[in-house]
Design an enzyme around this catalytic site. Structure first.
Site, PDB file in Angstrom:
ATOM      1  N   GLY A  76       0.817  -1.208   0.000  1.00  0.00           N
ATOM      2  CA  GLY A  76       0.000   0.000   0.000  1.00  0.00           C
ATOM      3  C   GLY A  76       0.847   1.251   0.000  1.00  0.00           C
ATOM      4  O   GLY A  76       1.964   1.266   0.518  1.00  0.00           O
ATOM      5  N   ILE A 156      -3.894 -11.223  -2.548  1.00  0.00           N
ATOM      6  CA  ILE A 156      -4.117 -11.625  -1.160  1.00  0.00           C
ATOM      7  C   ILE A 156      -5.433 -12.379  -1.027  1.00  0.00           C
ATOM      8  O   ILE A 156      -5.499 -13.456  -0.425  1.00  0.00           O
ATOM      9  CB  ILE A 156      -4.101 -10.398  -0.227  1.00  0.00           C
ATOM     10  CG1 ILE A 156      -2.734  -9.727  -0.256  1.00  0.00           C
ATOM     11  CG2 ILE A 156      -4.472 -10.795   1.203  1.00  0.00           C
ATOM     12  CD1 ILE A 156      -2.711  -8.329   0.325  1.00  0.00           C
ATOM     13  N   ILE A 234      -7.677  -6.792   6.875  1.00  0.00           N
ATOM     14  CA  ILE A 234      -6.217  -6.874   6.769  1.00  0.00           C
ATOM     15  C   ILE A 234      -5.709  -5.862   5.744  1.00  0.00           C
ATOM     16  O   ILE A 234      -4.611  -6.012   5.216  1.00  0.00           O
ATOM     17  CB  ILE A 234      -5.754  -8.296   6.393  1.00  0.00           C
ATOM     18  CG1 ILE A 234      -6.464  -8.797   5.135  1.00  0.00           C
ATOM     19  CG2 ILE A 234      -5.961  -9.246   7.555  1.00  0.00           C
ATOM     20  CD1 ILE A 234      -5.910 -10.097   4.591  1.00  0.00           C
ATOM     21  N   ASP A 260      -6.173  -6.498  11.811  1.00  0.00           N
ATOM     22  CA  ASP A 260      -4.732  -6.281  11.866  1.00  0.00           C
ATOM     23  C   ASP A 260      -4.403  -4.806  11.710  1.00  0.00           C
ATOM     24  O   ASP A 260      -3.247  -4.412  11.896  1.00  0.00           O
ATOM     25  CB  ASP A 260      -4.021  -7.080  10.764  1.00  0.00           C
ATOM     26  CG  ASP A 260      -2.504  -6.981  10.877  1.00  0.00           C
ATOM     27  OD1 ASP A 260      -1.994  -7.139  12.001  1.00  0.00           O
ATOM     28  OD2 ASP A 260      -1.831  -6.736   9.851  1.00  0.00           O
ATOM     29  N   HIS A 284      -0.820  -4.683  13.288  1.00  0.00           N
ATOM     30  CA  HIS A 284      -0.369  -4.466  11.907  1.00  0.00           C
ATOM     31  C   HIS A 284       0.876  -5.309  11.610  1.00  0.00           C
ATOM     32  O   HIS A 284       1.934  -4.799  11.243  1.00  0.00           O
ATOM     33  CB  HIS A 284      -0.091  -2.988  11.641  1.00  0.00           C
ATOM     34  CG  HIS A 284      -0.213  -2.624  10.183  1.00  0.00           C
ATOM     35  ND1 HIS A 284      -0.637  -1.403   9.741  1.00  0.00           N
ATOM     36  CD2 HIS A 284       0.052  -3.341   9.050  1.00  0.00           C
ATOM     37  CE1 HIS A 284      -0.651  -1.371   8.416  1.00  0.00           C
ATOM     38  NE2 HIS A 284      -0.234  -2.544   7.976  1.00  0.00           N
ATOM     39  N   GLY A 286       0.854  -7.915   9.335  1.00  0.00           N
ATOM     40  CA  GLY A 286       0.568  -8.705   8.141  1.00  0.00           C
ATOM     41  C   GLY A 286       1.786  -9.234   7.429  1.00  0.00           C
ATOM     42  O   GLY A 286       1.820 -10.389   6.988  1.00  0.00           O
ATOM     43  N   SER A 287       2.819  -8.415   7.310  1.00  0.00           N
ATOM     44  CA  SER A 287       4.030  -8.844   6.592  1.00  0.00           C
ATOM     45  C   SER A 287       5.153  -9.247   7.541  1.00  0.00           C
ATOM     46  O   SER A 287       6.287  -9.493   7.094  1.00  0.00           O
ATOM     47  CB  SER A 287       4.535  -7.706   5.693  1.00  0.00           C
ATOM     48  OG  SER A 287       4.961  -6.597   6.470  1.00  0.00           O
TER      49      SER A 287
END
Length: 318
Positions: A76, A156, A234, A260, A284, A286-287
């Site tokens: 993003g 995703i 997410i 998240d 947060h 996610g990665s």
């Protein structure tokens, strides 16, 4: 020989990125804090951005007119002033597909955790108050045999569908601007948003934050979902009207939520969302796996080097 200057605006980046950049550039490293970035950015040719801080006109002005390339170590880029970067003719890149597996894993985790009332369970364990063995224990909702609705069937969303197939989900729905051949290939049905909300037992948001999607999930949307539905986000916190979500969870308009991302990040410890037993929140992440972050750092560095050499960027936005 002239060496390009690169500012790595985060001092926790994987070493591989530093090694790649230092082999060909002068590398400056600072903390992912606005004051530190402003203090170190003057005169750099490239900016390695790894932060949800706003990259705006002030920072670009401080960098100077020689700035050639900005790459964000994220998929993003709603936190980037794209119009200002475009106006200055700066090359800009991101990584739209690197995170797919890690984010899909987390999406499934949050769906399961929220549906099985994990927050309530952890609170009970913390009080040494285990669930009774009779029929009064808190009951969750099943994902087996359910209908899962994906809002935004990009990489995703597609990965989430593939993972959830092993959970014996009965039906996958998705919505978006247009029907996708990838949807048909993985057995997902393209439907209008109204139908997805009405028929889904799980609604999973996998959309970018844009003017169109900002506050997309609001009181009206939650009112159209099943009272037994689980909502998972997410994507970005701002795709949700957070006060409306809080009300929907408090009033049992929906069963539970797994998040998240929130607004703001991080949430204050006394924030109302943190007090709700039917809401699972992760910070947060996610990665946030070793493999994913290492690869993101490596590819961000390579993207910068490509641009500085006048070669096509690996994943250009501008």
């Amino acid at each position: 020989m002239h060496k390009f200057k690169v500012l790595v605006a985060n001092d926790t980046i994987a070493q591989i990125a530093h090694d790649l950049l230092k082999a060909e550039c002068e590398v400056i490293v600072c903390k992912a804090e606005r004051s530190s970035i402003l203090a170190h950015i003057a005169g750099v040719d490239a900016l390695f951005w790894s932060s949800l801080l706003k990259l705006d006109k002030e920072i670009l002005d401080r960098a100077g007119p020689q700035l050639q390339v900005v790459v964000t170590m994220s998929a993003g880029y709603d936190h980037i002033d794209i119009e200002e970067i475009k106006r200055r003719g700066i090359k800009f890149g991101n990584f739209p597909s690197v995170l797919n597996d890690a984010l899909a894993d987390l999406g499934v985790l949050l769906a399961l955790a929220a549906s099985r009332r994990i927050t309530e369970g952890l609170l009970a364990v913390g009080k040494s108050c285990f669930c009774p063995t009779d029929g009064n224990r808190p009951l969750g909702v099943d994902i087996s045999g359910s209908t899962v609705g994906i809002v935004g069937l990009g990489g995703i969303g597609q990965n989430i569908v593939q993972r959830l197939k092993s959970f014996k989900v009965a039906r996958f729905l998705y919505t978006g601007h247009t029907e996708k051949p990838e949807g048909k290939a993985i057995g997902a049905e393209f439907v209008p948003m109204e139908i997805l909300l009405r028929e889904s037992d799980f609604v999973i948001a996998c959309i970018p934050l844009t003017k169109e999607t900002e506050k997309m999930f609001n009181a009206e949307v939650f009112s159209k979902m099943k009272k037994t539905a689980v909502f998972v986000n997410i994507s970005r916190g701002d795709v949700v009207n957070q006060p409306d979500l809080i009300n929907a969870l408090k009033d049992n308009m929906i069963f539970a939520a797994g998040l998240d991302v929130t607004t703001p990040e991080p949430l204050p410890p006394n924030h109302e969302l943190m007090t709700l037993p039917n809401c699972v929140i992760t910070p947060h992440i996610g990665s946030a796996t070793v493999k994913t972050r290492r690869y993101m750092a490596e590819m961000t560095a390579k993207n910068i080097l490509h641009a500085l050499k006048g070669e096509p960027m690996i994943t250009p936005v501008l």
